[in-house]
Design an enzyme around this catalytic site. Sequence first.
Site, PDB file in Angstrom:
ATOM      1  N   GLN A 114       0.627  -1.082  -0.066  1.00 24.08           N
ATOM      2  CA  GLN A 114       0.007   0.071  -0.137  1.00 24.08           C
ATOM      3  C   GLN A 114       0.851   1.306   0.057  1.00 24.08           C
ATOM      4  OE1 GLN A 114      -3.101   0.072  -0.416  1.00 24.08           O
ATOM      5  NE2 GLN A 114      -3.947  -1.994   0.216  1.00 24.08           N
ATOM      6  N   SER A 115       0.876   2.200   0.733  1.00 21.05           N
ATOM      7  CA  SER A 115       1.532   3.232   0.748  1.00 21.05           C
ATOM      8  C   SER A 115       3.086   3.361   1.266  1.00 21.05           C
ATOM      9  CB  SER A 115       0.616   4.699   1.861  1.00 21.05           C
ATOM     10  OG  SER A 115      -0.408   4.805   0.874  1.00 21.05           O
ATOM     11  N   VAL A 116       3.254   2.179   1.743  1.00 19.71           N
ATOM     12  CA  VAL A 116       4.534   2.030   1.802  1.00 19.71           C
ATOM     13  C   VAL A 116       5.419   2.354   0.742  1.00 19.71           C
ATOM     14  CG1 VAL A 116       6.668   0.609   2.442  1.00 19.71           C
ATOM     15  CG2 VAL A 116       4.555   0.421   4.029  1.00 19.71           C
TER      16      VAL A 116
END
Length: 395
Positions: A114-116
């Site tokens: 995801q937003s990693v």
Amino acid sequence: MSSDKTGPIGMQSTGAIIPREDWDRAPWNRWTFQHVRELTPTAPVWRGAGPASILPRAAQDLDRIAYTFDGEKRSIGGFLESSYTDGFIVLHRGAIVAERYMNNMTERTPHLSQSVAKSVTGTVMGILIGRGLIDPEALVTDYLPELDATAYRGAKVQHVLNMTSGVVFDETYTALDSDIAKVDVACGWKPAKNPDWPKTMWEVILGLKKKECEHGASFRYRSIETDVLAFTMERVTGMRLPDIVSRELWAPLGAEEDAYFTVDHAGYALADGGFNATLRDYARFGLLHAQHGFFNGRQIVPYEWIAATRQGDHEKFLGDYRNVLPKGAYKNQFWIEDASRRAYMARGVFGQCIYIDPDADFVMVKLSSWPDFLNETRAREVLAAIHAIKQVLSA
């Protein structure tokens, strides 16, 4: 797998059909986050031809570590069992002290971050900035002149890195007509809901015409900012994002496995949330930051850029963001836990986290498949567990 773009896709070993519309939601995400390339088009991030970098081991039993959270006494072992954990790894002084795979994940399983992915993209941007290919004080339109017709007119690259651009972007994950819902369609994750919606990520960016405040005034989480950065890097290098990440980051790290990005209908890799990699390779990325950009025998990321990333502006970090990080900040696509200290994080919805504390020589990675996008209680407990582990290891 069904070829019907509006029908169900994917199939678990149980025989359950996964709805295309909700493949990344609970309960399906317990399986799909480890099988994304079976559900949507992807592009590889090559690990390079060299050997994998060595991660020493100094195993310890962390399960019995106790901590108190919201008035209740808990343990790390219980926390892992109750928090939808898929992968968990802790490194102290450069060595693995704990490594755990759950929910059928293995050491070779790529997991959606995801937003990693934003922090991975931001780190590569830091490498290109250090090389002089991109000036963070330059206007975004110096690199992407097409954006002069959007709300990004007048925004600096650094504004976009810090998500302080002032551009209106609705990040409401549960709203059916939000900007992030349009991203879900444009990036290729979901079927089209409206024939007038953007068909690609580039079209999403070109459609952002409104400002809510002056550029640089305050932090507001906008996933699309990372994609603006990625298009900037592609324009400057003449390469596609997966190849840039491979050349500048993944191969120099000595990653164990190839990673991959999901791609949209035009072949653009989703910089803001489509990156997938194995647990130990995420740990290598964390160690790179903990060791000030130096890893695998070389300075991969400029020391100065890493140092700057740890210094955020708390005064621009307002509203609900302070519920989990009351002293927090955001800088260069990373979350800073406490603006007066140097610990910082890469975070993603549904419980993805890479926590980095250079002062404690500590890195923790937790890959999860929470049933909800965001959960402030779960996010606070992750930090409570991290602090408990750090305290024991540092004693």
